[in-house]
Design a protein around this motif. Structure first.
Motif, mmCIF file in Angstrom:
data_model
loop_
_atom_site.group_PDB
_atom_site.id
_atom_site.type_symbol
_atom_site.label_atom_id
_atom_site.label_comp_id
_atom_site.label_asym_id
_atom_site.label_seq_id
_atom_site.Cartn_x
_atom_site.Cartn_y
_atom_site.Cartn_z
ATOM 1 N N ILE A 1 25.875 -25.442 46.292
ATOM 2 C CA ILE A 1 25.244 -24.437 46.397
ATOM 3 C C ILE A 1 26.011 -23.520 46.938
ATOM 4 O O ILE A 1 26.671 -23.480 47.818
ATOM 5 N N VAL A 2 25.798 -22.211 46.383
ATOM 6 C CA VAL A 2 26.674 -21.074 46.816
ATOM 7 C C VAL A 2 25.548 -19.925 46.924
ATOM 8 O O VAL A 2 24.926 -19.345 45.733
ATOM 9 N N GLN A 3 25.530 -19.044 47.797
ATOM 10 C CA GLN A 3 24.913 -17.573 48.114
ATOM 11 C C GLN A 3 25.976 -16.693 48.320
ATOM 12 O O GLN A 3 26.425 -16.907 49.193
ATOM 13 N N ASN A 4 25.826 -15.777 47.570
ATOM 14 C CA ASN A 4 26.731 -14.630 47.877
ATOM 15 C C ASN A 4 26.246 -13.690 49.169
ATOM 16 O O ASN A 4 25.067 -13.409 49.289
ATOM 17 N N VAL A 5 27.290 -13.008 49.586
ATOM 18 C CA VAL A 5 27.161 -12.181 50.694
ATOM 19 C C VAL A 5 26.342 -10.863 49.953
ATOM 20 O O VAL A 5 26.804 -10.528 48.836
ATOM 21 N N ALA A 6 25.253 -10.404 50.602
ATOM 22 C CA ALA A 6 24.500 -9.503 49.945
ATOM 23 C C ALA A 6 25.446 -7.978 49.967
ATOM 24 O O ALA A 6 25.944 -7.828 50.940
ATOM 25 N N ALA A 7 25.446 -7.428 48.555
ATOM 26 C CA ALA A 7 25.974 -6.306 48.644
ATOM 27 C C ALA A 7 25.054 -5.174 48.749
ATOM 28 O O ALA A 7 25.457 -4.511 49.722
ATOM 29 N N ASP A 8 24.118 -4.882 47.917
ATOM 30 C CA ASP A 8 22.998 -4.292 48.017
ATOM 31 C C ASP A 8 22.044 -4.903 48.799
ATOM 32 O O ASP A 8 22.243 -5.745 49.719
ATOM 33 N N ALA A 9 20.762 -4.683 48.873
ATOM 34 C CA ALA A 9 19.674 -5.623 49.454
ATOM 35 C C ALA A 9 19.552 -6.801 48.858
ATOM 36 O O ALA A 9 18.609 -7.527 49.280
ATOM 37 N N THR A 10 20.213 -7.081 47.641
ATOM 38 C CA THR A 10 19.893 -8.517 46.957
ATOM 39 C C THR A 10 21.258 -9.084 46.832
ATOM 40 O O THR A 10 22.489 -8.808 47.210
ATOM 41 N N THR A 11 20.971 -10.357 46.463
ATOM 42 C CA THR A 11 22.036 -11.618 46.492
ATOM 43 C C THR A 11 21.971 -12.303 45.143
ATOM 44 O O THR A 11 21.053 -12.486 44.679
ATOM 45 N N ASP A 12 23.153 -13.119 44.773
ATOM 46 C CA ASP A 12 22.849 -13.880 43.894
ATOM 47 C C ASP A 12 22.934 -15.618 44.424
ATOM 48 O O ASP A 12 23.861 -15.645 45.327
ATOM 49 N N PHE A 13 22.083 -16.323 43.788
ATOM 50 C CA PHE A 13 22.009 -17.906 44.762
ATOM 51 C C PHE A 13 22.558 -18.665 43.289
ATOM 52 O O PHE A 13 21.563 -18.629 42.153
ATOM 53 N N THR A 14 23.355 -19.310 43.507
ATOM 54 C CA THR A 14 23.854 -20.220 42.386
ATOM 55 C C THR A 14 23.698 -21.794 42.904
ATOM 56 O O THR A 14 24.158 -21.947 44.144
ATOM 57 N N PHE A 15 23.629 -22.597 42.025
ATOM 58 C CA PHE A 15 23.493 -23.952 42.130
ATOM 59 C C PHE A 15 23.799 -24.927 41.349
ATOM 60 O O PHE A 15 23.636 -24.688 40.050
ATOM 61 N N THR A 16 24.378 -26.236 41.634
ATOM 62 C CA THR A 16 24.524 -27.250 40.324
ATOM 63 C C THR A 16 23.502 -28.232 40.169
ATOM 64 O O THR A 16 23.015 -28.744 41.346
ATOM 65 N N VAL A 17 23.055 -28.748 39.098
ATOM 66 C CA VAL A 17 22.220 -29.914 38.870
ATOM 67 C C VAL A 17 23.143 -30.811 38.014
ATOM 68 O O VAL A 17 24.109 -30.320 37.162
ATOM 69 N N HIS A 18 22.290 -32.064 38.019
ATOM 70 C CA HIS A 18 22.768 -33.128 36.600
ATOM 71 C C HIS A 18 22.412 -32.330 35.406
ATOM 72 O O HIS A 18 21.389 -31.785 35.348
#
Ligand code: ASP
Ligand code: MG
Length: 407
Positions: free
Chosen positions: A293-310
């Protein structure tokens, strides 16, 4: 004189000739003076065949009945092996899981062992008999037959070894040990003389499918030395045990990889409490396992949320998140199911700096782009494009000189 639990997998008992061969090995151990308990799997292909029969009658057979059915595979093997042993003049007696009284919970098809009544086993051992136990099965409090999940015979063997305080639990299989990585990818891969429980858990969960992972956890918990060996070839195999502090540990013990990964990114979600839960809650509710699971540091008021699954869960996860993402006001939902994970594993990492950077340098020299990174105390994992799997694993095996035995 030692007490040894030996486990033979399906391929090792796949035909009467092979069962005879196993009987010879067991009886040789007896003649060396050891007490031997043998755990066997069903003959190779048998469990699949039984599952297939059930599915011809119902798409989702009742789990209780499935366990009654599947447990028969191992019952055949214990009887055949005992017959073969007796023919060699080696006293032996077979037991189903229920007969030993391997008590489990009542979660059919994936039961957990609660307790083992080892009295009968001990009685036979002191009478000089080899005890042959059916793997993969037990009985619940109400007398229902249960099974422990595919590959569960490994766990039966380790649990018996723990209950009997055996000197060693030997898992005989069709490979001669645990390798630094998959020899089909890196022909120079080397058999490890030993590996720690922790490392083995990382290697197993990452795809080195030598042992059922639960059996390794069990062995670690009860400190049962585990040895993986070939039933077809003489050799020392690989000993899985606790880390010995006086031993100089290699920095990296092995490279694991997993081909069946997929990643999903929710782009531009608001950076506020409840977002991770909002995304992963519905995924967990669908029983989809999430790995990195990776969540980026927010640049504006939003962020990207990435994760892996099978990979098999990929399209279901995307379907679930489509509504969730738009409900959250996310900008976009993206994904990629052509990715793989490569991990370097070693307890020696704890005391050595710069291991991760060496890994990244090695991959960059090959022009391999790293898409995600995660680390733990004894592991560094990267996600890369599927097409770089072989190249990446080979380059890392080379860079960490895993083909060379530690001095
Ligand atoms: N026979 C069972 C299976 O095929 C259990 C085992 O072999 O460990 O999964
Ligand atoms: Mg197996």
């Amino acid at each position: 004189m030692a007490l040894i639990v030996q486990k033979y997998g399906g391929t090792s008992v796949g035909s009467p000739e092979r069962i005879r061969h196993v009987a010879e090995k067991v009886s040789a151990a007896r003649q060396r003076g050891d007490d031997v308990v043998v755990v066997v799997s069903a003959m190779s292909g048998e469990t699949d065949r039984l599952v297939g029969l059930a599915h011809q009658l119902a798409p989702r057979p009742e789990p209780r009945e499935l366990d009654v059915l599947l447990s028969t595979g191992e019952q055949v093997t214990i009887a055949l092996l005992s017959i073969a042993l007796q023919k060699l003049g080696c006293a032996a007696r077979s037991y189903t899981g229920a007969q030993v009284r391997i008590l489990t919970d009542n979660a059919f098809n994936k039961a957990r062992i609660r307790d083992i009544d080892e009295a009968a086993v001990r009685k036979d051992l002191s009478a000089g008999r080899v005890v042959v136990v059916a793997g993969f099965q037990g009985v619940d409090e109400d007398g229902n037959i249960t099974t422990l999940g595919r590959g569960g015979s490994d766990t039966t063997a380790v649990a018996l070894a723990a209950a009997l305080k055996a000197d060693e639990c030997q898992i005989y299989t069709d490979v001669d040990g645990v390798y630094t990585t998959d020899p089909r990818v890196v022909p120079q891969a080397r058999r490890l003389a030993r590996i720690t429980f922790e490392e083995m858990l990382e290697m197993a969960s990452l795809g080195s499918k030598v042992l059922q992972i639960r059996s390794v956890e069990f062995a670690g918990k009860y400190n049962v030395p585990l040895r993986v060996l070939s039933s077809f070839q003489e050799g020392e195999g690989t000993l899985i045990s606790f880390e010995e502090s006086q031993m100089e540990q290699p920095v990296i013990s092995g490279i694991a990889f997993n081909r069946d990964e997929a990643k999903i990114t929710v782009v531009g979600v608001p950076d506020q409490p409840g977002v991770a839960y909002g995304i992963l809650g519905p995924i967990a509710n669908a029983n989809i396992e999430v790995d990195m699971i990776v969540q980026n540091v927010a640049a504006d008021a939003t962020t990207d949320f990435t994760f892996t699954v099978h990979r098999r869960d990929y399209s279901q996860a995307i379907d679930i998140l489509r509504d969730v993402a738009s409900g959250m006001g996310a900008r976009e939902l993206t994904g990629d199911n052509k990715i793989v994970k490569i991990s370097i594993v070693g307890v020696g990492m704890r005391s050595h700096a710069g291991i991760a950077s060496k890994m990244f340098q090695t991959l960059s020299k090959e022009g391999i782009n790293i898409r995600m990174i995660s680390t733990s105390e004894i592991k560094v994992s990267v996600v890369v494009d599927e097409k770089y799997l072989e190249l990446g694993v080979r380059a890392l095996h080379d860079a960490f000189e895993l083909e060379r035995a530690p001095k």
